[in-house]
Design an enzyme around this catalytic site. Structure first.
Site, PDB file in Angstrom:
ATOM      1  N   ASN A 210       0.850  -1.204   0.000  1.00 27.18           N
ATOM      2  CA  ASN A 210       0.000   0.000   0.000  1.00 27.18           C
ATOM      3  C   ASN A 210       0.877   1.241   0.000  1.00 27.18           C
ATOM      4  OD1 ASN A 210       0.531   0.814   2.856  1.00 27.18           O
ATOM      5  ND2 ASN A 210      -0.371  -1.209   3.218  1.00 27.18           N
ATOM      6  N   ASP A 279      -4.404  -6.451   5.253  1.00 27.12           N
ATOM      7  CA  ASP A 279      -5.403  -7.303   5.902  1.00 27.12           C
ATOM      8  C   ASP A 279      -5.355  -8.724   5.363  1.00 27.12           C
ATOM      9  OD1 ASP A 279      -6.382  -5.280   7.534  1.00 27.12           O
ATOM     10  OD2 ASP A 279      -7.630  -4.477   5.912  1.00 27.12           O
ATOM     11  N   LYS A 289       8.556 -17.053 -10.484  1.00 23.78           N
ATOM     12  CA  LYS A 289       7.804 -15.953 -11.072  1.00 23.78           C
ATOM     13  C   LYS A 289       6.636 -16.502 -11.897  1.00 23.78           C
ATOM     14  CE  LYS A 289       8.343 -12.020 -14.096  1.00 23.78           C
ATOM     15  NZ  LYS A 289       9.062 -11.549 -15.259  1.00 23.78           N
ATOM     16  N   ASP A 306      -4.448  -9.704  13.073  1.00 22.41           N
ATOM     17  CA  ASP A 306      -4.526  -8.287  13.442  1.00 22.41           C
ATOM     18  C   ASP A 306      -3.550  -8.068  14.596  1.00 22.41           C
ATOM     19  OD1 ASP A 306      -5.225  -5.779  14.663  1.00 22.41           O
ATOM     20  OD2 ASP A 306      -7.062  -5.845  13.466  1.00 22.41           O
ATOM     21  N   ILE A 307      -2.441  -7.439  14.286  1.00 21.64           N
ATOM     22  CA  ILE A 307      -1.358  -7.284  15.266  1.00 21.64           C
ATOM     23  C   ILE A 307      -1.836  -6.457  16.451  1.00 21.64           C
ATOM     24  CG2 ILE A 307       1.011  -6.459  15.615  1.00 21.64           C
ATOM     25  CD1 ILE A 307       1.347  -6.807  12.514  1.00 21.64           C
ATOM     26  N   LYS A 337     -13.623   1.160  15.934  1.00 22.12           N
ATOM     27  CA  LYS A 337     -12.357   0.404  15.971  1.00 22.12           C
ATOM     28  C   LYS A 337     -11.770   0.372  17.385  1.00 22.12           C
ATOM     29  CE  LYS A 337     -10.914   0.634  11.768  1.00 22.12           C
ATOM     30  NZ  LYS A 337     -10.311   1.150  10.551  1.00 22.12           N
ATOM     31  N   LYS A 341     -11.349  -3.343  18.985  1.00 21.22           N
ATOM     32  CA  LYS A 341      -9.995  -3.856  19.237  1.00 21.22           C
ATOM     33  C   LYS A 341      -9.577  -3.645  20.679  1.00 21.22           C
ATOM     34  CE  LYS A 341      -8.525  -3.063  14.457  1.00 21.22           C
ATOM     35  NZ  LYS A 341      -7.395  -3.176  13.541  1.00 21.22           N
TER      36      LYS A 341
HETATM   37  O1  C5P Z   1      -8.738  -2.268  11.156  1.00 21.79           O
HETATM   38  P1  C5P Z   1      -7.752  -1.315  10.583  1.00 21.79           P
HETATM   39  O2  C5P Z   1      -6.746  -1.975   9.665  1.00 21.79           O
HETATM   40  O3  C5P Z   1      -8.335  -0.084   9.956  1.00 21.79           O
HETATM   41  O4  C5P Z   1      -6.976  -0.784  11.869  1.00 21.79           O
HETATM   42  C1  C5P Z   1      -5.875   0.029  11.771  1.00 21.79           C
HETATM   43  C2  C5P Z   1      -5.016  -0.168  12.977  1.00 21.79           C
HETATM   44  O5  C5P Z   1      -4.812  -1.547  13.216  1.00 21.79           O
HETATM   45  C3  C5P Z   1      -3.632   0.417  12.811  1.00 21.79           C
HETATM   46  O6  C5P Z   1      -3.179   0.833  14.086  1.00 21.79           O
HETATM   47  C4  C5P Z   1      -2.831  -0.758  12.292  1.00 21.79           C
HETATM   48  O7  C5P Z   1      -1.460  -0.623  12.607  1.00 21.79           O
HETATM   49  C5  C5P Z   1      -3.453  -1.910  13.029  1.00 21.79           C
HETATM   50  N1  C5P Z   1      -3.463  -3.202  12.301  1.00 21.79           N
HETATM   51  C6  C5P Z   1      -2.665  -4.227  12.747  1.00 21.79           C
HETATM   52  N2  C5P Z   1      -2.693  -5.442  12.107  1.00 21.79           N
HETATM   53  C7  C5P Z   1      -3.514  -5.649  11.046  1.00 21.79           C
HETATM   54  C8  C5P Z   1      -4.329  -4.606  10.585  1.00 21.79           C
HETATM   55  C9  C5P Z   1      -4.279  -3.394  11.235  1.00 21.79           C
HETATM   56  O8  C5P Z   1      -1.912  -4.051  13.708  1.00 21.79           O
HETATM   57  N3  C5P Z   1      -3.502  -6.826  10.450  1.00 21.79           N
END
Ligand code: C5P
Length: 419
Positions: A210, A279, A289, A306-307, A337, A341
């Site tokens: 991204n 995501d 390749k 989701d970290i 959010k 979270k």
């Molecule tokens: O749900 P979303 O991606 O919009 O949330 C954004 C927040 O979640 C940011 O702080 C991003 O660093 C964290 N995030 C994460 N791991 C993911 C997706 C988002 O830590 N897989």
């Protein structure tokens, strides 16, 4: 070592014999890593030439408030905004009086009035002028408004007298200027920051990523270090150099970022997830390749962990701060959010055409805490914004800690924080 890496310093020089030392000061500020722009008053130019100051600062000297030619390029408001700090050295008694009274008839006074950056003043004058009741009252006023007064030192004066009124030496002024940026708000704490995009391989040469540049996360890591924290930065692929005083770990994919975060999370009190984590990732990255053959190619994706949510769910969890980059319904999405979270704080910014955010130098944030209180941090450079955010995080962290100590953990429905 004293560092002013990437700091923007407006150096104001006023009329006094110590102005001859301002050239050395400008040189030393640059050696410490600062970018320097010089403003000279008319009086200063009687003691040292603008040409000298231009040569040592590397930029034309700013002298006039109402000179369209001189103001072109960078006028007083731009200079005021540009500065991370304004240092006036030497500061004459007359300058102190103008500044204390909020006058703006010359460029330097106007910049001091217009800036939101810290103002530091290194007075230099005859000892009687220094001791004068008016000067002392002006200093009190300036101090009360948050200006930092550096010196003066005592010793032999150019006028032949001995006493307080000598400007501090340039090396001392550089060290004191650097201390303006060390807020100490996170002294003794360890902070983990994620930054940048992630790269999810499709094959050895292609991937999904991204537009995140990493600038905001790096600025947050640097601001946390400035505020006294031990900082670990886990960064996805970026073109940025490792921030100073920060232990930087480079990763590529979301899974690697997850692993690096969890390898260090037990040691930190604060986690700030700034990374734009993908995501989804391709289910299986091709070993070779992928060749162009079929008309259609379907990529199967699976969810990445989701970290941020995984950190917030730890027991005990660190104080957890998330970011929300949104193209619409900024506040509502950020609030949702924050809840989902189970975060302590969320910083939301609008992204998309013309709104800053990704890959820009400026940004603005709407910050919401667990109790629903919101704070707007207005558009400004990411460096400054990061400092304001770190200040806010420090306040909220310390308030949460205080609250837990007074209320006791039994009433807190969340797992205890690690403090
Ligand atoms: O749900 P979303 O991606 O919009 O949330 C954004 C927040 O979640 C940011 O702080 C991003 O660093 C964290 N995030 C994460 N791991 C993911 C997706 C988002 O830590 N897989």
């Amino acid at each position: 070592m004293v560092t002013l890496q990437n700091k923007r310093i407006v150096l104001g020089v006023t009329g006094g014999i110590a102005a001859y030392k301002s050239a050395d000061l400008a040189r030393r500020l640059r050696e410490a890593g600062a970018e320097v722009r010089v403003i000279m008053t008319r009086g200063a130019t009687e003691f040292i030439t603008p040409l000298t100051m231009q040569a040592v600062s590397g930029h034309p000297v700013h002298q006039h408030l109402l000179d369209t030619a001189a103001e072109a390029g960078m006028g007083h408001i731009e200079l005021a905004r540009w500065a991370d700090a304004v240092l006036v050295a030497p500061a004459s008694a007359n300058f102190l009086a103008r500044c204390a009274h909020g006058r703006a008839e010359d460029l330097l006074s106007a910049v001091c009035l217009a800036t939101a950056a810290p103002l530091a003043i290194a007075p230099a004058m005859n000892r009687q002028m220094w001791a004068g009741a008016a000067t002392q009252a002006n200093l009190d006023t300036l101090r009360a408004r948050g200006a930092r007064i550096f010196g003066p030192a005592e010793g032999a004066q150019a006028c032949g007298e001995v006493g307080p009124g000598r400007m501090l030496e340039p090396s001392e002024l550089v060290a004191l200027t650097a201390s303006l940026f060390a807020s100490g708000a996170l002294d003794g704490l360890a902070v983990l920051v994620t930054a940048g995009p992630t790269w999810e391989a499709i094959d050895p040469v292609r991937g999904i990523s991204n537009k995140s540049s990493g600038k905001m996360g790096y600025a947050v890591a640097a601001a946390a270090a400035e505020a006294g924290a031990r900082v670990v930065l886990v960064s996805g692929p970026t073109a940025l150099p490792d921030p100073e005083r920060v232990a930087t770990i480079r990763v590529t994919s979301a899974q690697e970022m997850f692993d690096a975060v969890h390898a260090h999370i037990a040691q930190v009190e604060v986690f700030i997830g700034v990374a734009a984590v993908a995501d989804y990732r391709p289910t299986d990255a091709a070993k070779e390749k992928i060749k162009k053959s079929a008309e259609r190619l379907t990529l199967e994706l699976v969810r990445n962990p989701d970290i941020l949510a995984s950190v917030a769910a730890l027991a005990p969890a660190p104080f957890t701060v998330g970011f929300a980059a949104e193209t619409e319904n900024l506040e509502a999405n950020a609030r949702a959010k924050l809840k989902e979270k189970r975060l302590d704080l969320i910083a939301a910014n609008r992204v998309g055409a013309g709104d800053g955010g990704f890959d820009t130098d400026e940004n603005a944030l709407l910050v919401i805490d667990r109790d629903g209180n919101k704070t707007e941090l207005p558009p400004q450079s990411k460096t400054r914004l990061a400092r304001a955010l770190i200040q806010l995080i420090s306040e909220k962290y310390h308030a949460a800690k205080q609250r837990r100590q007074t209320q006791g953990r039994a009433q807190d429905p969340r797992p205890a924080h690690r403090h």
